[in-house]
Design an enzyme around this catalytic site. Structure first.
Site, PDB file in Angstrom:
ATOM      1  N   HIS A 174      23.678   0.240  22.149  1.00 35.21           N
ATOM      2  CA  HIS A 174      24.726  -0.707  22.525  1.00 35.21           C
ATOM      3  C   HIS A 174      24.112  -2.004  23.041  1.00 35.21           C
ATOM      4  O   HIS A 174      24.518  -3.103  22.661  1.00 35.21           O
ATOM      5  CB  HIS A 174      25.629  -0.088  23.588  1.00 35.21           C
ATOM      6  CG  HIS A 174      26.613  -1.048  24.167  1.00 35.21           C
ATOM      7  ND1 HIS A 174      27.828  -1.321  23.583  1.00 35.21           N
ATOM      8  CD2 HIS A 174      26.553  -1.816  25.290  1.00 35.21           C
ATOM      9  CE1 HIS A 174      28.471  -2.210  24.311  1.00 35.21           C
ATOM     10  NE2 HIS A 174      27.729  -2.527  25.357  1.00 35.21           N
ATOM     11  N   GLU A 175      23.114  -1.875  23.935  1.00 33.83           N
ATOM     12  CA  GLU A 175      22.479  -3.067  24.492  1.00 33.83           C
ATOM     13  C   GLU A 175      21.693  -3.838  23.431  1.00 33.83           C
ATOM     14  O   GLU A 175      21.708  -5.068  23.402  1.00 33.83           O
ATOM     15  CB  GLU A 175      21.550  -2.671  25.650  1.00 33.83           C
ATOM     16  CG  GLU A 175      22.248  -1.959  26.804  1.00 33.83           C
ATOM     17  CD  GLU A 175      23.396  -2.765  27.388  1.00 33.83           C
ATOM     18  OE1 GLU A 175      23.330  -4.013  27.366  1.00 33.83           O
ATOM     19  OE2 GLU A 175      24.368  -2.155  27.847  1.00 33.83           O
TER      20      GLU A 175
ATOM     21  N   HIS B  81      23.757  -6.202  21.334  1.00 38.65           N
ATOM     22  CA  HIS B  81      23.974  -7.556  21.862  1.00 38.65           C
ATOM     23  C   HIS B  81      22.843  -8.487  21.419  1.00 38.65           C
ATOM     24  O   HIS B  81      23.072  -9.641  21.049  1.00 38.65           O
ATOM     25  CB  HIS B  81      24.031  -7.522  23.395  1.00 38.65           C
ATOM     26  CG  HIS B  81      25.271  -6.886  23.930  1.00 38.65           C
ATOM     27  ND1 HIS B  81      26.524  -7.412  23.712  1.00 38.65           N
ATOM     28  CD2 HIS B  81      25.457  -5.764  24.688  1.00 38.65           C
ATOM     29  CE1 HIS B  81      27.425  -6.642  24.309  1.00 38.65           C
ATOM     30  NE2 HIS B  81      26.805  -5.643  24.894  1.00 38.65           N
TER      31      HIS B  81
END
Length: 356
Positions: free
Chosen positions: A284-285, A288
């Site tokens: 998820h990170e 970004h």
């Protein structure tokens, strides 16, 4: 007749407070719903939902009180001219310690020191209640009162060390900027952000937490493989002892160019059932980064300018951190940088139906 500038500012603040309170009331009503959203049925247990609901309602009640007291104090300070009065008083203090009250930099630093002391005093009861009552009631707080005040003192010391040179530089720029003042200030703040992002993880964060390299093993190999597949230039992989303060958990990344680092909360490792769950959080990170989303530039500034914020909040992991499951769409659109879980699952369902 002069324009009632201060009254207009106070009026705008109150209007914003009323608008945000309206959104908070909508969210509070959503939190009180006794049933799981349909998209979470079979995914989240009823026991987990009840815990999440109780925690979210507790935080919501606290938020109403905190915001009400804050708007009262801020409005009174502006409306009754407390800031101009205190500006004058802070200048009269300087000769008492042998300093020149006509020096704008010293006068400003004296003024800001008083403001910082005031903000610490007024916000301390709320911070203590949030940490040692609400967080403790729901099993999240791991801090001792000693650790809380030790972090607070460290933060104040950092503000004392780093604040004066930054404030002094800004005043010098304002005094000499001329027609290019806005450009000079922007350039200074941009460089300052880069510097703080560079020194924060290396020099400042270790003052509050212990960072240790993630040991060799399956988890490390899986994270390195994921980073490699996305061409993420992973340089170092750390575990931070977030469990000394809270049982909330997550992961984050930072660094410039080819010097990227990933940090895992030890609570994330403890709470996840398997390595795949941890890798999912990392993915998820990294998403970004892959999509060129904004980096965490303001985190460093917050930790040095606002000493009370002695621990970075990087968001909550739903399963273990009991974040809200029922959310109001207006509240979500206004406050959340990430869509809540219910909205994400709904989007996935909609995409699946579209493909069918």
């Amino acid at each position: 007749m002069e324009f009632p500038y201060m009254e207009a500012v106070v009026g705008f603040m109150i209007l914003m407070y009323l608008f945000e309170t309206y959104l908070d009331l909508r969210q509070h009503a959503a939190l009180k719903l006794p049933t799981l959203p349909k998209t979470l049925e079979g995914v989240i247990s009823q026991e987990k939902f009840e815990k999440s609901r109780a925690y979210s309602l507790d935080k919501s009640h606290f938020h109403f009180v905190h915001e009400f007291v804050t708007i009262l104090i801020d409005s009174a300070i502006l409306f009754f001219g407390i800031l101009p009065w205190f500006w004058k008083k802070s200048g009269t203090f300087l000769p008492l310690i042998g300093l020149n009250e006509e020096n704008e930099i010293l006068h400003t630093l004296s003024f800001l020191a008083g403001v910082m002391i005031w903000s610490q005093i007024t916000d301390l009861p709320f911070s203590l209640y949030s940490t040692f009552v609400i967080e403790a009631r729901h099993g999240f707080n791991k801090q001792t009162i000693w650790l809380f005040f030790r972090d607070l003192i460290k933060g104040i010391c950092l503000a004392i060390v780093l604040g004066p040179p930054i404030v002094s530089a800004i005043i010098v720029i304002v005094q000499n900027g001329g027609p290019y003042l806005a450009i000079y200030l922007w350039a200074f703040m941009f460089v300052l952000s880069l510097v703080m992002m560079t020194i924060y993880p290396v020099l400042i964060a270790p003052l509050f937490n212990k960072f240790t390299p993630l040991p060799e093993g399956e988890l490390r190999l899986k994270i390195e493989k994921l980073a490699s597949s996305l061409k993420f230039p992973l340089k170092k992989l750390f575990v931070v002892d977030g469990s000394t303060r809270s049982s909330h958990s997550n992961a984050y990344m930072y660094g410039f160019f080819k010097n990227k680092r990933i940090v895992l909360y030890d609570t994330l490792i403890q709470q996840c059932k398997n390595d795949e769950e941890i890798v999912a959080v990392i993915a998820h990170e990294l998403g970004h980064w892959k999509l060129n989303h904004t980096m965490y530039s303001f985190i460093a500034v917050q930790h040095t300018v606002i000493p009370l914020q002695h621990l970075v909040s990087f968001g909550l992991n739903l399963e273990e951190n009991l974040s809200a499951m029922n959310t109001d769409p207006w509240y979500s659109a206004y406050h959340y940088s990430h869509p809540p879980l219910v909205e994400r699952l709904a989007a996935i369902d909609a995409a699946d139906k579209k493909e069918e």
